[in-house]
Design a protein around this motif. Structure first.
Motif, short mmCIF file in Angstrom:
data_model
loop_
_atom_site.label_atom_id
_atom_site.label_comp_id
_atom_site.label_asym_id
_atom_site.label_seq_id
_atom_site.Cartn_x
_atom_site.Cartn_y
_atom_site.Cartn_z
N PHE A 106 0.84 -1.20 0.00
CA PHE A 106 0.00 0.00 0.00
C PHE A 106 0.87 1.25 0.00
O PHE A 106 0.62 2.20 -0.76
CB PHE A 106 -0.89 -0.04 1.24
CG PHE A 106 -1.78 1.15 1.43
CD1 PHE A 106 -3.05 1.17 0.87
CD2 PHE A 106 -1.37 2.24 2.17
CE1 PHE A 106 -3.89 2.27 1.05
CE2 PHE A 106 -2.20 3.34 2.36
CZ PHE A 106 -3.45 3.35 1.80
N GLY A 107 1.91 1.26 0.82
CA GLY A 107 2.79 2.42 0.89
C GLY A 107 3.56 2.67 -0.38
O GLY A 107 3.96 3.81 -0.66
N SER A 108 3.77 1.62 -1.18
CA SER A 108 4.50 1.80 -2.44
C SER A 108 3.58 2.21 -3.58
O SER A 108 4.05 2.42 -4.71
CB SER A 108 5.22 0.49 -2.81
OG SER A 108 4.29 -0.50 -3.19
N GLY A 109 2.28 2.32 -3.30
CA GLY A 109 1.36 2.82 -4.32
C GLY A 109 0.39 1.82 -4.90
O GLY A 109 -0.28 2.11 -5.89
N ALA A 110 0.25 0.63 -4.28
CA ALA A 110 -0.64 -0.39 -4.81
C ALA A 110 -1.96 -0.43 -4.05
O ALA A 110 -1.97 -0.34 -2.82
CB ALA A 110 0.03 -1.76 -4.74
N PRO A 122 1.53 4.27 5.14
CA PRO A 122 0.96 3.68 6.34
C PRO A 122 1.78 4.07 7.58
O PRO A 122 3.01 3.95 7.58
CB PRO A 122 1.06 2.18 6.09
CG PRO A 122 2.27 2.04 5.21
CD PRO A 122 2.33 3.29 4.37
N ASN A 123 1.09 4.51 8.62
CA ASN A 123 1.74 4.87 9.88
C ASN A 123 0.92 4.32 11.04
O ASN A 123 0.53 5.03 11.94
CB ASN A 123 1.92 6.39 9.99
CG ASN A 123 0.61 7.16 9.87
OD1 ASN A 123 -0.42 6.61 9.45
ND2 ASN A 123 0.63 8.42 10.24
N ASP A 124 0.70 3.01 10.99
CA ASP A 124 -0.26 2.35 11.88
C ASP A 124 0.33 1.88 13.21
O ASP A 124 -0.36 1.19 13.96
CB ASP A 124 -0.87 1.14 11.17
CG ASP A 124 -1.52 1.51 9.85
OD1 ASP A 124 -1.77 2.70 9.62
OD2 ASP A 124 -1.76 0.60 9.04
N VAL A 167 -11.52 0.64 11.06
CA VAL A 167 -11.07 -0.62 10.48
C VAL A 167 -9.90 -0.42 9.52
O VAL A 167 -8.86 -1.05 9.63
CB VAL A 167 -12.23 -1.34 9.75
CG1 VAL A 167 -11.74 -2.59 9.03
CG2 VAL A 167 -13.32 -1.70 10.75
N GLU A 168 -10.08 0.47 8.54
CA GLU A 168 -9.07 0.62 7.49
C GLU A 168 -7.82 1.34 7.98
O GLU A 168 -6.73 1.13 7.43
CB GLU A 168 -9.66 1.40 6.31
CG GLU A 168 -10.71 0.63 5.53
CD GLU A 168 -10.17 -0.65 4.93
OE1 GLU A 168 -8.96 -0.74 4.66
OE2 GLU A 168 -10.98 -1.58 4.74
N ASP A 169 -7.94 2.17 9.00
CA ASP A 169 -6.80 2.96 9.45
C ASP A 169 -7.01 3.31 10.93
O ASP A 169 -7.28 4.46 11.28
CB ASP A 169 -6.70 4.23 8.60
CG ASP A 169 -5.46 5.07 8.92
OD1 ASP A 169 -4.56 4.55 9.59
OD2 ASP A 169 -5.43 6.24 8.49
N PRO A 170 -6.89 2.32 11.82
CA PRO A 170 -7.31 2.52 13.21
C PRO A 170 -6.44 3.45 14.03
O PRO A 170 -6.86 3.95 15.06
CB PRO A 170 -7.30 1.11 13.80
CG PRO A 170 -6.35 0.35 12.93
CD PRO A 170 -6.49 0.92 11.56
N VAL A 171 -5.22 3.72 13.57
CA VAL A 171 -4.34 4.62 14.33
C VAL A 171 -3.35 5.27 13.37
O VAL A 171 -2.91 4.65 12.41
CB VAL A 171 -3.60 3.85 15.46
CG1 VAL A 171 -2.73 2.73 14.89
CG2 VAL A 171 -2.76 4.79 16.31
N ASP A 172 -3.03 6.52 13.65
CA ASP A 172 -1.95 7.22 12.95
C ASP A 172 -0.89 7.59 13.99
O ASP A 172 -1.22 8.15 15.04
CB ASP A 172 -2.46 8.52 12.29
CG ASP A 172 -3.29 8.27 11.05
OD1 ASP A 172 -3.28 7.13 10.55
OD2 ASP A 172 -3.94 9.21 10.57
N VAL A 173 0.36 7.27 13.67
CA VAL A 173 1.46 7.57 14.59
C VAL A 173 2.43 8.53 13.90
O VAL A 173 2.77 8.35 12.72
CB VAL A 173 2.20 6.28 15.02
CG1 VAL A 173 3.37 6.61 15.94
CG2 VAL A 173 1.24 5.33 15.71
N TYR A 174 2.88 9.53 14.65
CA TYR A 174 3.80 10.55 14.13
C TYR A 174 4.98 10.69 15.09
O TYR A 174 4.86 10.50 16.30
CB TYR A 174 3.10 11.91 14.01
CG TYR A 174 1.89 11.90 13.13
CD1 TYR A 174 1.99 12.05 11.75
CD2 TYR A 174 0.61 11.75 13.68
CE1 TYR A 174 0.88 12.06 10.94
CE2 TYR A 174 -0.51 11.75 12.87
CZ TYR A 174 -0.38 11.90 11.50
OH TYR A 174 -1.50 11.91 10.70
N ARG A 175 6.11 11.09 14.52
CA ARG A 175 7.29 11.39 15.31
C ARG A 175 7.41 12.90 15.51
O ARG A 175 7.25 13.66 14.55
CB ARG A 175 8.56 10.88 14.61
CG ARG A 175 8.60 9.39 14.39
CD ARG A 175 9.73 8.98 13.46
NE ARG A 175 11.02 9.03 14.12
CZ ARG A 175 12.10 9.64 13.66
NH1 ARG A 175 12.04 10.31 12.51
NH2 ARG A 175 13.23 9.60 14.32
#
Length: 488
Positions: A206-210, A358-360, A393-401
């Motif tokens: 997904f992160g590579s564009g698929a 993705p930053n799950d 469901v599709e993106d239950p969490v976003d994590v950032y630095r």
């Protein structure tokens, strides 16, 4: 066999070699004989490098039945409206399945990256199992006046044929297909056991564009368990409909279900020597979410070609938002958001992009799971605001630095713009969201959540900010938010 995940390093590579571990395409993951797995995991743990360990679970094909006599165009006609003009070229579709038989005219455009076992058939040498060829024909069968017509006729096909249908092998195949340029990847297999390595592989693709599309499974009559990879974030999960465009009696249900497509009496092409329906003409009809999924993959290939430069999440949002409601009103656990609708998706407004995916989890952004750590969204200077969205469901969490200077403080404010996302902050030494959070905020409704972070050390430090999706019984589309980080 077991799968061992390590923090990527030369030491981890050396230890894996010593214990007979073979590296997988997923960064830091190794497959090792069960008898040696405990020793490898222990050696990595003693050095602080172990991330996870799990059995190499088996998978099964998500098909159910074959027969003869179906209308050869009904399934395609249910999702491709009359008069739609195809794009000059379709986006490449990856088929992670039994190897596609390029001797079948409908799918002879397939490029084989890895071949599953073959055997000598009555007509010569060919594939041992027809499933991959059938799936490919549903997505991209040529419009040549014979056989079946795929949703995206003649679309480029990349075939990765699995041999053992294990988590390790399909994880490798996912990454390989994405690296080879597949813009849509079809997964018509299922497992009822979770495999974190496969989850990482779907995230990497997904992160590579698929756009990753998976069969929801045929387990409704078998206690309806959670089915993977369909249940993973960033995967379009597809259930099956019958000829009346109602939920098929076998199609698995659940909170992860996104879309529905025809999955009964779906016309497919296959090698004549494997055509066991009584008429060896290389055509048959098949049941299963295995064949609903490639219908959506063909739609996605058409959509990517017609509306280029969007990211996979936007294509998924388009397909969910424009689906035709079937079954219970709104989203429901048997048909998701409804029957996929190509014409509507081609003309609907472009949804907002969620560019940090993705930053799950912490391992997704700290450099453990992927090639490098994510950039900091805040480095201690001017205030920074990030807009994005989460989904239960599709993106239950976003994590950032974020980076906070020595003896400095920062304030993190989360303003939901719909739904009720929550906020947590973790120390830089945390390795997962299972670690104890430094601070949390769970204000209800759309009120702003706010936490304060203080770095009491004499050196600048890293912290992880997590935006947590609301847990809801009834699915909806994304929960957008604005995340602002300021000094002090």
């Amino acid at each position: 066999r077991w799968l061992i995940g390590a923090r990527a390093s030369h030491t981890a590579e050396r230890l894996a070699r010593v214990h007979g571990g073979r590296p997988l395409a997923v960064r830091g993951a190794y497959v090792v004989d069960a008898a040696r797995a405990r020793a490898l995991a222990g050696a990595l743990r003693r050095r602080g490098l172990l991330r996870f360990s799990e059995p190499d679970v088996p998978l099964t094909r998500a098909s159910a039945y074959e027969g003869e006599g179906a209308d050869q165009h009904w399934a395609r006609g249910a999702v491709v409206a009359d008069g739609l003009v195809p794009p000059p070229a379709f986006a490449p579709i990856g088929i992670l399945d039994d190897v596609v038989d390029t001797g079948v005219a409908d799918v002879n455009q397939a490029k084989v990256l890895a071949a599953s076992p073959t055997k000598v058939l009555p007509t010569g040498k060919g594939v041992a199992v027809a499933h991959g060829t059938e799936v490919a024909s549903v997505a991209a069968g040529r419009a040549d006046g014979a056989g079946v017509i795929g949703i995206a006729p003649g679309a480029p096909l990349l075939s990765y044929g699995y041999k053992t249908m294990s988590c390790a092998e399909v994880s490798d195949g996912l990454v390989r297909l994405a690296d080879a340029g597949a813009k849509v990847i079809n997964l018509s297999f299922a497992a009822t056991e979770d495999c974190h390595t496969l989850e990482l592989a779907t995230a990497a693709a997904f992160g590579s564009g698929a756009v990753v599309v998976a069969a929801a499974g045929n387990e409704l009559r078998a206690h309806d368990p959670v089915v993977y990879p369909a249940a993973y974030p960033h995967v379009l999960s597809v259930g099956a409909l019958d000829l009346a465009l109602q939920p098929a009696s076998f199609s698995s249900t659940g909170a992860a279900l996104d879309l529905a497509a025809p999955g009964e009496d779906v016309p497919v092409a296959l090698p004549p020597a494997l055509d066991l329906d009584g008429t060896a003409d290389g055509l048959t009809r098949s049941d299963g979410t295995s064949f609903a999924a490639p219908i959506v993959s063909g739609v996605a290939s058409w959509l990517v070609a017609a509306r280029p430069k969007l990211d996979p999440g936007q294509y998924g949002d388009l397909l969910r938002a424009t689906a035709k409601d079937v079954g219970a009103p709104g989203w429901d656990a048997r048909t998701g958001f409804g029957l996929v609708d190509l014409a509507a998706a081609l003309t609907a407004p472009t949804p907002a992009a969620d560019r940090n995916e993705p930053n799950d989890g912490i391992d997704f952004v700290d450099g453990s799971a992927f090639s490098a750590p994510d950039p900091y969204i805040f480095r201690g200077g001017a205030a920074r605001t990030t807009t994005a969205a989460v989904d239960a469901v599709e993106d239950p969490v976003d994590v950032y630095r974020i980076r906070v200077g020595a003896h400095q403080a920062a304030t993190v404010a989360l303003t939901p713009q719909g739904g009720n996302a929550d906020l947590a902050v973790y120390a830089g030494k945390a390795r997962s969201l299972a670690s104890k959070a430094l601070s949390r905020s769970r204000r209800t409704g759309t009120r702003t959540d706010r936490v304060h972070v203080r770095n009491r050390t004499a050196r600048a430090g890293t912290f992880y900010v997590a935006v947590l999706a609301p847990t809801v019984a009834q699915r909806s589309l994304d929960t957008p938010y604005a995340l602002k980080v300021t000094r002090g």
